[in-house]
Design a protein around this motif. Structure first.
Motif, PDB file in Angstrom:
ATOM      1  N   PRO A   1      16.745  -7.648 -19.062  1.00 25.68           N
ATOM      2  CA  PRO A   1      16.231  -6.386 -19.623  1.00 25.68           C
ATOM      3  C   PRO A   1      14.721  -6.234 -19.482  1.00 25.68           C
ATOM      4  O   PRO A   1      14.221  -5.119 -19.305  1.00 25.68           O
ATOM      5  N   VAL A   2      14.005  -7.358 -19.544  1.00 25.22           N
ATOM      6  CA  VAL A   2      12.548  -7.296 -19.398  1.00 25.22           C
ATOM      7  C   VAL A   2      12.178  -6.882 -17.977  1.00 25.22           C
ATOM      8  O   VAL A   2      11.305  -6.024 -17.762  1.00 25.22           O
ATOM      9  N   LEU A   3      12.859  -7.460 -16.989  1.00 28.90           N
ATOM     10  CA  LEU A   3      12.574  -7.124 -15.599  1.00 28.90           C
ATOM     11  C   LEU A   3      12.946  -5.671 -15.304  1.00 28.90           C
ATOM     12  O   LEU A   3      12.198  -4.958 -14.614  1.00 28.90           O
ATOM     13  N   GLU A   4      14.061  -5.220 -15.811  1.00 31.71           N
ATOM     14  CA  GLU A   4      14.454  -3.818 -15.635  1.00 31.71           C
ATOM     15  C   GLU A   4      13.396  -2.883 -16.213  1.00 31.71           C
ATOM     16  O   GLU A   4      13.015  -1.878 -15.582  1.00 31.71           O
ATOM     17  N   MET A   5      12.893  -3.202 -17.387  1.00 30.83           N
ATOM     18  CA  MET A   5      11.879  -2.371 -18.017  1.00 30.83           C
ATOM     19  C   MET A   5      10.601  -2.327 -17.190  1.00 30.83           C
ATOM     20  O   MET A   5      10.011  -1.262 -16.977  1.00 30.83           O
TER      21      MET A   5
ATOM     22  N   LYS B   1       7.574   1.484  -4.535  1.00 34.27           N
ATOM     23  CA  LYS B   1       8.701   0.560  -4.437  1.00 34.27           C
ATOM     24  C   LYS B   1       8.479  -0.642  -5.350  1.00 34.27           C
ATOM     25  O   LYS B   1       7.340  -1.010  -5.640  1.00 34.27           O
ATOM     26  N   ALA B   2       9.577  -1.244  -5.774  1.00 37.29           N
ATOM     27  CA  ALA B   2       9.484  -2.421  -6.627  1.00 37.29           C
ATOM     28  C   ALA B   2       9.018  -3.619  -5.808  1.00 37.29           C
ATOM     29  O   ALA B   2       9.547  -3.883  -4.724  1.00 37.29           O
TER      30      ALA B   2
ATOM     31  N   VAL C   1      18.841  -6.674 -10.235  1.00 32.41           N
ATOM     32  CA  VAL C   1      17.909  -5.671 -10.748  1.00 32.41           C
ATOM     33  C   VAL C   1      17.040  -5.076  -9.649  1.00 32.41           C
ATOM     34  O   VAL C   1      16.714  -3.881  -9.673  1.00 32.41           O
ATOM     35  N   LEU C   2      16.651  -5.883  -8.664  1.00 28.57           N
ATOM     36  CA  LEU C   2      15.734  -5.434  -7.615  1.00 28.57           C
ATOM     37  C   LEU C   2      16.436  -4.449  -6.683  1.00 28.57           C
ATOM     38  O   LEU C   2      17.500  -4.758  -6.131  1.00 28.57           O
TER      39      LEU C   2
ATOM     40  N   ILE D   1      10.213  -2.869 -13.945  1.00 27.49           N
ATOM     41  CA  ILE D   1      10.408  -2.104 -12.710  1.00 27.49           C
ATOM     42  C   ILE D   1      10.351  -0.610 -13.000  1.00 27.49           C
ATOM     43  O   ILE D   1       9.735   0.171 -12.252  1.00 27.49           O
ATOM     44  N   ASN D   2      10.964  -0.190 -14.080  1.00 28.37           N
ATOM     45  CA  ASN D   2      10.969   1.234 -14.430  1.00 28.37           C
ATOM     46  C   ASN D   2       9.574   1.744 -14.782  1.00 28.37           C
ATOM     47  O   ASN D   2       9.228   2.884 -14.454  1.00 28.37           O
TER      48      ASN D   2
END
Length: 562
Positions: free
Chosen positions: A516-520, A431-432, A374-375, A522-523
């Motif tokens: 999915p939580v981490l993706e959200m 940046k993330a 994801v990162l 980061i977005n």
């Protein structure tokens, strides 16, 4: 040269800091430094105010480590500056340029021991035992020159922290100040002993299987390191700070366990800006100091700090900036050596074997796989002294770019991760940035969730909650008959804690739930906390892959015999 009339000493300090291209100061105001903070208010400098002085210093460290610029923080003298010393010694250990701005008792009280507010017997002397230099501005007309000197010292040679102090009354007094332009040392001014370069060339010309290991001293020489490595098809590895100088998903980028697999065949090791902890301490006898290698390949060290060559003596010592030394070596070797085509297959095989072996570190590896997926490549990962952090030391998270993996270095500073990551995010808002903590280390500075919220610092913090100091617990089980002394923890409800600080919070129990939580998060690029709930003691120890006294192949042979 600028002349600014009728400003206080504190304002003169800030004007000089700005001349040194500082755009952010992390700090907490107090009586002795009110004029300094008034100078910040009158300037365009970005002020970030955390809830603890140690966080101000850690944030400055994260800002500096992720950018290569000098981080700046300001706290009151005495207990204030003492509260920052864990961060200062960490920054000294991992070679981070910092400038600490602080105050001092009124001029007439200095050295009297009268017990004035925040008085220390010898503040500068105390700090000099921890950092590169401590500067006292006694003559206000020297303010600009001495601030410039602090920035120069912080960045020159082996980077590190420098403090600047000014007495309470001097900082408040209004006068005419001259603000000088800083003079930065030119790379061209640094001479290199060409005899040492030529000695290194001779050694490398006859090398069959050289290896390169990098530390923080090579962070700004990624292009030169890769070019040098490609002359031989030499693997490039690192333990902590040097990770990602050559991307670990490229043919020559090698994580730690894979480097150990290749180590037995290496005939020349080039250490660039590194103390070489991994091969000579972690892979040797960690409890026995050696002043020089007692076995292994020939050693070439490239380091800007000449003291390093006495602490651990190489066969060839090149005292120089990494970028310049690598460039010289490349130019002298380019027509004398050629890449070893077979080496690429050997490196690939070692990486495959290592990756397969470390999968046993569960559940850490499953979570790290999700995180790496994801990162983004240029995203930042700040570990902690935790089971997840130690697993990354073994290569559990491939590092793909320099400065994106920010570790505490040899100080092993529990609790550094979250506040340091806040500083990383301030410096890299688009940046993330992930702070990955255990519940124990996170609680050292959990109050800074409100700092993230107040300043809209979009850091994503993952707290792995196993209700204990997991490493201590395991050691006590293995070496002390299971007598758990101080290693079991009662933890708060981290979701409620974060929400009370106006930070979005989530709780997950599996790697699949995390993705999915981490993706959200980061977005969204907003402050967020994700609690990952686990069982006490469930993690498979990473230490067999960190302190590797034998390769995986050798270990496998021993296991088969038994």
């Amino acid at each position: 040269m600028k002349i600014i009339k009728s400003i206080s000493g504190g304002e003169a300090i800030i004007a000089s800091v700005i001349e040194n291209n500082a755009d952010t100061i992390f700090g907490i105001p107090g009586a002795q430094i009110y004029p300094l903070f008034d100078g910040i208010f009158k300037s365009k400098v970005n002020l970030i105010t955390p809830r603890h002085e140690q966080t101000a210093a850690y944030m400055a460290m994260g800002y500096a480590k992720s950018t290569g610029k000098t981080g700046v923080f300001s706290v009151v003298p005495g207990p204030g500056i003492l509260n920052t010393t864990a961060a200062l010694c960490t920054a000294m250990g991992n070679c981070t340029p910092l400038v600490a701005l602080t105050g001092q008792v009124p001029t007439s009280f200095v050295g009297k021991g009268r017990g004035h507010l925040h008085e220390l017997t010898d503040q500068s002397g105390t700090l000099r035992t921890l950092i590169k230099e401590a500067i006292s501005i006694d003559n206000p007309q020297n303010t600009s020159r001495q601030v410039n000197e602090a920035f120069r010292l912080a960045q020159s040679g082996r980077p590190g922290p420098v403090s600047v102090e000014m007495c309470w009354d001097t900082m408040a007094d209004v006068s005419d100040f001259t603000i000088d332009e800083p003079v930065y040392p030119s790379e061209l001014d640094e001479s290199i002993d060409l005899d040492s370069i030529n000695d290194a060339v001779k050694m490398l010309v006859s090398a069959k299987k050289p290896m390169i290991m990098c530390g923080s001293g090579a962070l700004d020489a990624a292009e030169e390191v890769l070019a040098l490595a490609q002359l031989f098809n030499a693997p490039v590895s690192a333990f902590r700070s040097g990770r990602g100088i050559v991307s670990e998903d490229s043919p020559l980028g090698v994580p730690p366990v894979a480097a150990r697999e290749l180590w037995g065949d290496v005939d020349v090791l080039i250490g660039i800006g590194t103390r070489l902890e991994m091969p000579y301490m972690r892979w040797g006898n960690y409890m026995n100091y050696e002043s020089a290698p007692s076995s292994g390949p020939k050693l070439i060290r490239i380091d800007i700090d000449p003291k390093q060559m006495d602490i651990f003596k190489p066969d060839v010592a090149v005292v120089a900036d990494a970028k310049k030394a690598c460039r010289l070596l490349f130019n002298k070797l380019s027509n004398k050596v050629k890449p070893n085509a077979f080496r690429l297959d050997e490196i690939s095989t070692a990486k495959h074997l290592a990756w397969k072996a470390i999968q046993k570190m569960q559940p850490q590896m499953s979570y790290l796989s999700v995180i790496r997926d994801v990162l983004p490549r240029d995203g930042f990962y700040i570990p902690e002294l935790s089971q997840m952090g130690f697993t990354t030391w073994a290569g559990g998270l491939p590092v793909l770019a320099p400065r994106t993996f920010i570790d505490a270095g040899f100080q092993g500073t529990l609790g550094y991760g979250f506040p340091t990551a806040l500083g990383v995010k301030v410096a890299n808002p688009d940046k993330a940035v992930l702070s990955v903590c255990g519940d124990g280390g996170f609680m050292f500075s959990a109050q800074e969730l409100i700092t993230a919220s107040e300043h809209n610092i979009g850091l994503i913090t993952l707290v792995f909650n196993n209700q204990g100091y997991g490493n201590v617990m395991r050691d006590q089980k293995m070496g002390y008959g299971g007598r758990l002394s101080g290693s079991e923890l009662t933890t708060p409800d981290f979701v409620k804690l974060a929400e009370s600080c106006h930070v979005r919070a989530h709780r997950v129990f599996t790697p699949q739930q995390l993705k999915p939580v981490l993706e959200m998060c980061i977005n969204k690029n907003q402050p967020a906390l994700i609690e990952i709930v686990g069982e006490r003691g469930e993690e498979v120890s990473p230490w067999e892959f960190i302190n590797m006294t034998s390769s995986l192949k050798d270990k496998e042979r021993v296991d088969q015999i038994w």
